[in-house]
Design an enzyme around this catalytic site. Structure first.
Site, PDB file in Angstrom:
ATOM      1  CE1 TYR A  77      -4.327   0.163  -0.328  1.00 23.50           C
ATOM      2  CE2 TYR A  77      -4.327  -1.571   1.328  1.00 23.50           C
ATOM      3  CZ  TYR A  77      -4.991  -0.842   0.346  1.00 23.50           C
ATOM      4  OH  TYR A  77      -6.285  -1.113   0.050  1.00 23.50           O
TER       5      TYR A  77
ATOM      6  CD  GLU B 157      -4.035   4.223   0.868  1.00 19.60           C
ATOM      7  OE1 GLU B 157      -3.019   3.611   1.269  1.00 19.60           O
ATOM      8  OE2 GLU B 157      -5.198   3.896   1.112  1.00 19.60           O
TER       9      GLU B 157
ATOM     10  CG  ASP C   4      -8.752   9.814 -24.204  1.00 23.18           C
ATOM     11  OD1 ASP C   4      -7.700   9.160 -24.353  1.00 23.18           O
ATOM     12  OD2 ASP C   4      -9.827   9.311 -23.836  1.00 23.18           O
TER      13      ASP C   4
ATOM     14  CB  THR D 176      -4.995   3.359 -22.040  1.00 21.75           C
ATOM     15  OG1 THR D 176      -4.858   3.419 -23.460  1.00 21.75           O
ATOM     16  CG2 THR D 176      -6.443   3.621 -21.650  1.00 21.75           C
TER      17      THR D 176
ATOM     18  CE  LYS E 232      -7.613   1.774 -25.735  1.00 20.25           C
ATOM     19  NZ  LYS E 232      -7.808   2.573 -24.504  1.00 20.25           N
TER      20      LYS E 232
ATOM     21  NE  ARG F 110      -6.811  -4.208 -19.737  1.00 25.43           N
ATOM     22  CZ  ARG F 110      -6.944  -4.234 -21.068  1.00 25.43           C
ATOM     23  NH1 ARG F 110      -6.159  -4.982 -21.808  1.00 25.43           N
ATOM     24  NH2 ARG F 110      -7.860  -3.509 -21.666  1.00 25.43           N
TER      25      ARG F 110
HETATM   26  N1  DSN Z   1     -12.039  -0.275 -25.152  1.00 29.74           N
HETATM   27  C1  DSN Z   1     -11.268   0.752 -25.782  1.00 29.74           C
HETATM   28  C2  DSN Z   1     -11.214   0.586 -27.250  1.00 29.74           C
HETATM   29  O1  DSN Z   1     -11.392  -0.519 -27.700  1.00 29.74           O
HETATM   30  O2  DSN Z   1     -10.982   1.549 -27.968  1.00 29.74           O
HETATM   31  C3  DSN Z   1     -11.756   2.068 -25.413  1.00 29.74           C
HETATM   32  O3  DSN Z   1     -11.832   2.151 -24.028  1.00 29.74           O
END
Ligand code: DSN
Length: 420
Positions: free
Chosen positions: A56, A58, A201, A227, A230, A236
């Site tokens: 932990y 925080e 984003d 994110t 990707k 993730r």
């Molecule tokens: N699930 C993502 C995508 O496939 O683009 C978006 O959050």
């Protein structure tokens, strides 16, 4: 004697072990073409499965609410420093558990309930968290939308027109299914005209931005989220970046204690490992190959008579429209799935079907590129996709192609069995 079992997973929980083995086989034998998915390195997975899962922490580096955070501090600071180096920005918060959490924190930091936001319509390629009604972003804030024209592109003059009418507090740019470069400079000009904060984003394109193969949202956007799993090919999770000290303080408070509790230090360690991979010169080659492979996909599909929204792609994905065909995105998704090609159905501009059926599919190249596939393999795969779509009800053909593609996939091994 310790109460912790020292058995490995296979001995300790055979059911879960077998499911993991099956999933490894699935990921190895199928062609993963969901545009938002990728394959992380074993080093990243090692960090994710590390002892930091027990800790932990925080707070933030050197400002923790718990003892024993010396090593956690080092890990989080490294992740922050590497993120700032990659994206050439001053502040990064690497604690968001996901992209949606990151986006929620931006709104929580900069808006009051009911404030107006202007984002890209979900059905035009935006994201749930950009103001879509079923999401907290559409429920807690007063959301308005811009979209794409029938040519599949954002019309910046129209965005300005809408922004002038709406007068939003935040303009959100960035998309989940948009194949063209996003002009952050134009978005900032629009934001300036209406006195809005520009929030970018870049979850989908971050890996290309990191390689300087897509224009950067900096210095145009006030705040940027992504994110990390990707095109960035990491674990993730999410991340928030800014050059504005005041915004960074508000974001930090919005993440903790606002929205989240203890940060996932094992995931933050894995983010740091991913960022090191991105800072390696090899990253640019990977990102360039992602773009080259997408272009092959687009070219072959167009040559074979398929309608690619916007007539091509500048990034890692294409959106194929079946508005002029007598089958749906759902049918195409299922037929390709039967042949071992994993994609997702997607709405397209001018959509006539429901979001559960759709008239399109989204296809991406990041994961197969990570396996080492290049133009030659993408040409073969693109032609197989067309063969399947041309004869969409032919399940025998789908079975036959599945066997052929499994052989192709086996030449591009991702992980060996001892990876997890
Ligand atoms: N699930 C993502 C995508 O496939 O683009 C978006 O959050």
């Amino acid at each position: 004697m310790s109460y912790i079992t020292s058995k490995n997973l296979q001995e300790s929980d055979k059911e879960i072990f077998d499911i993991l083995e099956n999933e490894l086989d699935r990921q190895s034998d199928h062609l993963e073409m969901i545009a938002s998915e990728n394959f992380t390195s074993p080093a990243i997975m090692q960090a994710m499965g590390s002892v930091f899962t027990n800790k932990y922490a925080e707070g933030y580096p050197a400002k923790r609410y718990y003892g024993g955070c010396e090593e956690a501090d080092k890990v989080e600071q490294l992740a922050i420093d590497r993120a700032c180096e990659i994206f050439k920005c001053t502040y990064a918060n690497v604690q968001p558990h996901s992209g949606s959490q990151a986006n929620g924190a931006v709104y929580a930091a900069l808006l009051k309930a009911g404030d107006k936001i202007l984002g890209m319509d979900l059905s035009h390629g935006g994201h749930l968290t950009h103001g879509s009604k079923p999401s907290f972003s559409g429920k807690n804030y007063s959301a308005f939308y811009y979209g794409v024209e029938l040519d599949g592109r954002i019309n910046y003059d129209k965005v300005l027109e809408i922004a002038k009418i709406v007068r939003p507090k935040i303009i959100v740019c960035g998309a989940s299914a948009y194949a063209r470069e996003i002009d952050f400079k134009k978005f900032r000009e629009i934001a300036n005209e209406v006195g809005a904060i520009l929030f970018a984003d870049i979850a989908h394109i971050a890996g290309l931005v990191a390689a300087d193969l897509h224009v950067s949202p900096f210095p145009h956007a006030h705040v940027v989220t992504t994110t990390t799993h990707k095109t960035l090919r990491g674990p993730r999770g999410g991340m928030i970046m800014t050059n504005d000290e005041d915004i960074s303080k508000k974001i930090n408070s919005a993440i903790f204690p606002g929205l989240q509790g203890g940060p996932l230090i094992h995931i933050i360690a894995a983010k740091a490992v991913a960022f090191k991979e991105i800072l390696d010169p090899a990253w640019k080659k990977y990102a360039q190959q992602v773009i080259n492979n997408t272009k092959v996909l687009a070219d072959v599909l167009m040559q074979r008579g398929y309608d690619i929204v916007s007539g091509g792609s500048d990034n890692h994905l294409i959106l194929v429209s079946f508005l002029n065909k007598d089958f749906s995105g759902k049918q195409a998704d299922s037929a390709l799935g039967n042949a071992g090609i994993t994609v997702n159905m997607n709405t397209v501009p001018g959509e006539t079907r429901s979001p559960f059926v759709t008239s399109g599919i989204r296809i991406g190249s990041p994961a197969l590129t990570a396996r080492g596939m290049k133009e030659k393999e993408f040409e073969i795969i693109a032609n197989k996709i067309c063969d399947i779509l041309d004869d969409i009800d032919n399940t025998r053909l789908q079975e036959a192609i599945k066997k052929e593609l499994k052989v192709l996939a086996q030449d591009f091994i991702i992980y060996n069995k001892s990876t997890y």
